[in-house]
Design an enzyme around this catalytic site. Structure first.
Site, short mmCIF file in Angstrom:
data_model
loop_
_atom_site.label_atom_id
_atom_site.label_comp_id
_atom_site.label_asym_id
_atom_site.label_seq_id
_atom_site.Cartn_x
_atom_site.Cartn_y
_atom_site.Cartn_z
N GLU A 112 -11.41 -0.75 -2.73
CA GLU A 112 -10.37 -0.16 -1.81
C GLU A 112 -9.33 0.43 -2.49
O GLU A 112 -9.12 0.59 -3.62
CB GLU A 112 -9.98 -1.25 -0.69
CG GLU A 112 -9.05 -2.22 -1.38
CD GLU A 112 -8.44 -3.07 -0.31
OE1 GLU A 112 -8.78 -2.96 1.07
OE2 GLU A 112 -7.34 -3.68 -0.25
N ASP B 282 0.89 -1.11 -0.09
CA ASP B 282 0.04 -0.07 0.05
C ASP B 282 1.00 1.26 -0.24
O ASP B 282 0.72 2.16 0.73
CB ASP B 282 -0.92 -0.02 1.20
CG ASP B 282 -1.67 -1.30 1.32
OD1 ASP B 282 -2.05 -1.71 0.71
OD2 ASP B 282 -1.77 -1.66 2.52
#
Length: 475
Positions: A239, A44
């Site tokens: 997401e 991420d």
């Protein structure tokens, strides 16, 4: 990052008012030996560039071969290719985040400039499978730190609303500047992706800053819904959202779909306003929960394996780094993580060039970024002659089957009618089935063959995307 399964270390202190210096890898007793990490263990990721041109990568507390040290991993690079882990931004999970979310690590940081010239980091705190989560804020004078925790910005409570509705999971922050306004785009899995207005001065949610309410409190107004999937599909997995302006006006949304350990992949949509509505190439809304699971959104990147190269599994949770270059040009790169298809637990940082078609759709290169010495940023030097489309290309379609690692095929591109050059590497043509195609061709670097070549990204009117690398000597 929503449901990372790697083990994590417990909270180790910090909190509002505490000064948190960048911690060298060997400074803390629980710090592992990171000398060989490079871009490994980065999950991420987001990248910021300081005023000296140095790149700083911030990523989730994750590791695939041992215990995790909490506090947001920090890496440094001078070329976006070679990375050195310099430490952690914070000494652990800040107390407010740990108390609310029982988080053992911090996820999915977003780092942006603040109006005073300093830096803000929005971090996420949660635990596997829970929506009792929070997004916190830390500040620093420089990406290298020292970082000071400033408490929580927004939080969410774990509940089981019907049909996946309700407050979004308060993780995965992305900050969007829109003229004099600023937005927090956030959410993951449960409840979808939302946008809340921020106060640019404080960095807090605007309604709470104006009302002098406690920052980070639960809100009955989660913001405007941008994207949501049916909960019947992997718990509604959407997401890692990122919103950026389109050339010529409007906005683009990049999000990750599906399981982060296997079928993770990236899709795009566009809108006239930051708050949407976002639609894909065929006009379908990103909030359409009745559509087939993988029919909404333009698939721009998925798992793949180039001939002779390593398998890339589950690419996603990307952010976009936009740089103004000394010659007046601009470079945009898509910063994301991938997993090793032959060892799915192993994840690492990857960077690709992001380009725009002549009609304003974001696409990414089929090849990783190879550094300024091997790439060509001057778009005036990108090809304009349709003859570059001839030759042999190694290609794959990220949307053909995003649940599996796609193998490439080599051959000529599909037949083309009425090829039009829009200059600066942009082309358009009509495919055999009548669909209009928009494509970008630019110089790149073949990571498998180790040589300069041309790469292509193409999108047709049905939402089909092709990524290709020219493999004959004519490139």
């Amino acid at each position: 990052m929503t449901e990372l399964r790697e083990p994590a270390a417990g909270p180790t202190g910090g909190g509002p008012g505490a000064t948190a210096p960048v911690i060298p890898p060997t400074a803390a007793p629980d710090a592992p030996d990171t000398t060989s990490w490079g871009g490994r263990h980065a999950h991420d990721p987001t990248v910021a560039r300081d005023d000296d041109g140095v790149y700083w990568c911030f990523s989730t507390d994750a590791r695939y071969d041992g215990p995790v040290r909490a506090g947001v991993q920090v890496r440094r690079s001078t070329d976006l290719v070679t990375w050195e882990l310099t430490g952690w931004a914070l000494p652990g999970v800040p107390p407010a985040a740990a108390a609310w979310a029982s988080a053992e690590g911090l996820w999915a940081p977003e780092v942006v400039r603040s109006p005073d010239g300093g830096w803000r980091m929005y971090y996420s705190a949660s635990s596997f499978g829970s929506r009792r989560s929070a997004i916190g804020l830390a500040t620093a004078p420089h990406p290298a730190g020292p970082w000071t925790d400033a408490g929580l910005v927004v939080s969410s409570r774990h509940h089981e609303p019907p049909e996946g509705t309700g407050h979004p999971n308060a993780i995965d922050a992305a900050v969007v500047d829109d003229d004099d306004a600023q937005w927090l785009v956030y959410g993951s899995f449960f409840g979808g992706i939302h946008a809340l207005p921020l106060d640019p001065v404080t960095g807090l949610v605007a309604e709470r800053a104006a009302a002098s309410a406690a920052p980070g409190a639960l809100t009955d107004h989660p913001g405007v819904l941008l994207a949501r999937r049916s909960p019947a599909v992997d718990n509604g997995a959407v997401e890692g959202a990122f919103v950026l302006p389109r050339p010529g006006g409007g906005w683009a949304l990049l999000v990750s779909y599906d399981s982060l350990a296997s079928s993770y992949h990236v899709r795009a949509a566009v809108a006239d306003a930051v708050t949407g509505p976002y639609r894909d190439r065929t006009g379908r809304l990103m909030t359409d929960t009745d559509a087939a699971p993988w029919s909404v959104g333009v698939p721009v990147l998925s798992g793949h394996r180039h001939d002779g190269g390593p398998g890339v599994l589950a690419p996603g949770h990307g952010s976009v780094l936009t740089e103004d270059l000394p010659d007046g040009g601009r470079r945009q790169t898509f910063v994301h993580h991938v997993r090793d298809a032959d060892a799915p637990a192993r994840h690492r940082l990857q960077v690709r060039r992001l380009v725009w078609t002549h009609d304003g759709w974001p696409l990414v290169s089929p090849q990783p970024w190879a550094g300024a010495a091997r790439e060509t940023d001057d778009e005036d030097a990108w090809p304009s002659d349709p003859a570059v489309l001839d030759g042999r290309w190694e290609s794959w379609e990220p949307g053909a089957d995003p649940t599996h690692v796609r193998t490439t095929t080599t051959g000529v591109l599909e037949p083309r009618d009425e090829v039009r050059s829009h200059g600066r590497g942009r082309f358009g043509w009509r495919a055999p089935d009548g669909a209009e195609v928009s494509a970008v061709v630019h110089p790149g670097w073949d990571a498998v063959r180790g040589r300069a070549t041309l790469v292509l990204t193409a999108l047709d009117a049905t939402g089909r995307v092709v990524l290709a690398t020219r493999v004959d000597e004519g490139a």
